[in-house]
Design an enzyme around this catalytic site. Structure first.
Site, PDB file in Angstrom:
ATOM      1  N   GLY A  35      -7.765  -7.143  -1.976  1.00 16.13           N
ATOM      2  CA  GLY A  35      -8.433  -6.455  -0.880  1.00 16.13           C
ATOM      3  C   GLY A  35      -9.045  -5.148  -1.379  1.00 16.13           C
ATOM      4  O   GLY A  35      -8.562  -4.557  -2.351  1.00 16.13           O
ATOM      5  N   GLN A  51     -12.728   3.167  -1.252  1.00 17.84           N
ATOM      6  CA  GLN A  51     -12.115   2.997  -2.571  1.00 17.84           C
ATOM      7  C   GLN A  51     -13.138   2.865  -3.685  1.00 17.84           C
ATOM      8  O   GLN A  51     -12.784   2.938  -4.864  1.00 17.84           O
ATOM      9  CB  GLN A  51     -11.195   1.779  -2.576  1.00 17.84           C
ATOM     10  CG  GLN A  51      -9.899   1.974  -1.815  1.00 17.84           C
ATOM     11  CD  GLN A  51      -9.007   0.763  -1.908  1.00 17.84           C
ATOM     12  OE1 GLN A  51      -9.165  -0.206  -1.159  1.00 17.84           O
ATOM     13  NE2 GLN A  51      -8.065   0.788  -2.835  1.00 17.84           N
ATOM     14  N   CYS A  54      -1.831  -1.027  -4.757  1.00 19.49           N
ATOM     15  CA  CYS A  54      -3.147  -0.557  -4.330  1.00 19.49           C
ATOM     16  C   CYS A  54      -3.991  -0.246  -5.556  1.00 19.49           C
ATOM     17  O   CYS A  54      -3.508   0.370  -6.511  1.00 19.49           O
ATOM     18  CB  CYS A  54      -2.996   0.691  -3.452  1.00 19.49           C
ATOM     19  SG  CYS A  54      -4.558   1.354  -2.825  1.00 19.49           S
ATOM     20  N   LEU A  55      -5.254  -0.666  -5.529  1.00 22.75           N
ATOM     21  CA  LEU A  55      -6.145  -0.423  -6.664  1.00 22.75           C
ATOM     22  C   LEU A  55      -6.367   1.065  -6.903  1.00 22.75           C
ATOM     23  O   LEU A  55      -6.685   1.470  -8.025  1.00 22.75           O
ATOM     24  CB  LEU A  55      -7.486  -1.126  -6.436  1.00 22.75           C
ATOM     25  CG  LEU A  55      -7.444  -2.656  -6.392  1.00 22.75           C
ATOM     26  CD1 LEU A  55      -8.841  -3.223  -6.149  1.00 22.75           C
ATOM     27  CD2 LEU A  55      -6.852  -3.226  -7.673  1.00 22.75           C
ATOM     28  N   HIS A 103      -3.490  -2.810   5.350  1.00 25.44           N
ATOM     29  CA  HIS A 103      -3.593  -1.901   4.203  1.00 25.44           C
ATOM     30  C   HIS A 103      -5.012  -1.355   4.079  1.00 25.44           C
ATOM     31  O   HIS A 103      -5.213  -0.146   3.918  1.00 25.44           O
ATOM     32  CB  HIS A 103      -3.187  -2.648   2.929  1.00 25.44           C
ATOM     33  CG  HIS A 103      -3.232  -1.809   1.689  1.00 25.44           C
ATOM     34  ND1 HIS A 103      -2.088  -1.356   1.058  1.00 25.44           N
ATOM     35  CD2 HIS A 103      -4.272  -1.327   0.960  1.00 25.44           C
ATOM     36  CE1 HIS A 103      -2.427  -0.644   0.001  1.00 25.44           C
ATOM     37  NE2 HIS A 103      -3.756  -0.622  -0.086  1.00 25.44           N
ATOM     38  N   GLU A 104      -6.001  -2.260   4.161  1.00 26.08           N
ATOM     39  CA  GLU A 104      -7.388  -1.831   4.029  1.00 26.08           C
ATOM     40  C   GLU A 104      -7.856  -1.043   5.259  1.00 26.08           C
ATOM     41  O   GLU A 104      -8.645  -0.100   5.147  1.00 26.08           O
ATOM     42  CB  GLU A 104      -8.298  -3.038   3.805  1.00 26.08           C
ATOM     43  CG  GLU A 104      -7.943  -3.898   2.598  1.00 26.08           C
ATOM     44  CD  GLU A 104      -7.784  -3.096   1.316  1.00 26.08           C
ATOM     45  OE1 GLU A 104      -8.456  -2.046   1.174  1.00 26.08           O
ATOM     46  OE2 GLU A 104      -6.995  -3.508   0.455  1.00 26.08           O
ATOM     47  N   HIS A 163      -7.024   2.512   4.894  1.00 33.46           N
ATOM     48  CA  HIS A 163      -8.003   3.226   4.062  1.00 33.46           C
ATOM     49  C   HIS A 163      -9.183   3.715   4.902  1.00 33.46           C
ATOM     50  O   HIS A 163      -9.689   4.824   4.704  1.00 33.46           O
ATOM     51  CB  HIS A 163      -8.520   2.318   2.944  1.00 33.46           C
ATOM     52  CG  HIS A 163      -7.638   2.288   1.736  1.00 33.46           C
ATOM     53  ND1 HIS A 163      -7.381   3.403   0.968  1.00 33.46           N
ATOM     54  CD2 HIS A 163      -6.962   1.258   1.150  1.00 33.46           C
ATOM     55  CE1 HIS A 163      -6.580   3.080  -0.036  1.00 33.46           C
ATOM     56  NE2 HIS A 163      -6.314   1.778   0.056  1.00 33.46           N
TER      57      HIS A 163
END
Length: 330
Positions: free
Chosen positions: A178, A183, A226-227, A268-269, A272
């Site tokens: 994701g 991000q 998380c990236l 999660h996204e 953000h």
């Protein structure tokens, strides 16, 4: 519709004889026996037909009922498509989503988060806000871009489609499942994800200007990464199911219910897009276990930019903040 036909129907005529002659009595008796046999046969056929109708009706109802799995897909993923067609990247989206199990209890969301609690409060993104250069790069904590307000998208053009393509590309290259627009340094309300995490497999999902309308009271603890936090993994508790409203890549509005892993990836996204990071939802004990790794990222940012870190995990720990839970409680 089912048609049932009867063959060899017999028309029975009762003939009563007043004569006490035995022959007449036998004729009457034989006629009654034939009638009883035919009546039993008709009853048997009627019962069989009724049973057949009920069976076919049940089969049709089962065929028309949408498929839904009552179990979260943890930890393995099913290879068959688990999303309705509305999730395909450039497919015309439907306005109806998959229903959730009646066993899941939902809580209405009266406020989203501190940022963007309603569409009217969100600033609309300009062409400059969606401008980007390739290749895209992942923004890491504690870059202030991750905390900035994200604008609402109103222009559904080729540039947006290209951005989506590039976001999927970097997501796959970095082994993510994701990715949100902030991000990659673009503060707009856009996310992409594929729970399988492999190009050409699973379903590629694009959500523009998403909103959470309901979420389940049932919570689940699960390890997340998380990236923007490379190498950091920790447990986060989130609602097991969510109902969302969003737009597709062409701007069409739709509503869909998510559960299991897709629901977690979405949440999660979505965080953000609200300027919330996954450690904001961790308990004090879990946060303590990754504090050294977070401090290492803060130092990396300072060494790279020559600027002081815009936030420090030590300061947060001293404040003894409670982990946020659900939506609008950050």
């Amino acid at each position: 519709m089912i048609f049932v036909s009867y063959s060899n129907r017999s028309v029975i005529k009762f003939q009563f004889y007043h004569s006490p002659h035995p022959q007449n009595f036998q004729k009457c008796k034989g006629t009654i026996e034939i009638y009883q046999k035919v009546q039993k046969e008709l009853q048997r056929r009627i019962i069989f037909s009724a049973t057949l109708v009920v069976f076919v009706a049940m089969a049709c109802a089962a065929w028309l009922q949408p498929i839904s799995s009552p179990h979260p897909i943890f930890p393995s993923l099913c290879r068959r498509p688990i999303f309705p067609a509305i999730f395909h990247r450039f497919t015309t989206f439907s306005s109806a989503g998959q229903p959730l199990s009646a066993a899941n209890r939902f809580t209405p969301v009266h406020a989203q988060a501190k940022r963007g609690s309603s569409l009217k409060e969100d600033e609309v993104a300009s062409a400059a806000d969606v401008k980007f250069e390739t290749p895209l790069k992942i923004v890491e904590y504690p870059d202030p871009i991750l905390r900035a307000k994200n604008k609402r998208i109103e222009s559904f053009d080729e540039n947006l489609k290209k951005l989506v393509e590039e976001m999927f590309d970097i997501m796959y290259k970095t082994d993510g499942i994701g990715l949100s627009a902030p991000q990659v340094g673009i503060n707009v309300q856009l996310m992409v994800f594929n729970p399988v995490g492999e190009r050409g497999e699973g379903e590629e999902i694009v959500l523009v200007n998403p909103r959470v309308s309901r979420y389940s009271q049932k919570m689940r603890l699960f390890e997340e990464g998380c990236l923007s936090f490379p190498g950091i993994y920790a447990d986060v508790q989130r609602p097991e199911t969510v109902k969302i409203d969003a737009r597709d890549i062409s701007g069409a509005r739709f509503t869909v219910n998510l559960s299991g892993l897709p629901a977690r990836v979405f949440q999660h996204e979505f965080d953000h897009l609200q300027g919330i990071l996954f450690f904001d939802r961790m308990t004090e004990g879990v946060l303590e276990s990754i504090s050294e790794q977070l401090q290492a990222l803060e130092k990396k940012y300072e060494d790279k930019t020559g600027l002081p870190s815009p936030e420090r995990i030590e300061s947060r720990k001293r404040m003894k903040l409670k982990a946020a839970a659900g939506f609008g409680k950050s």
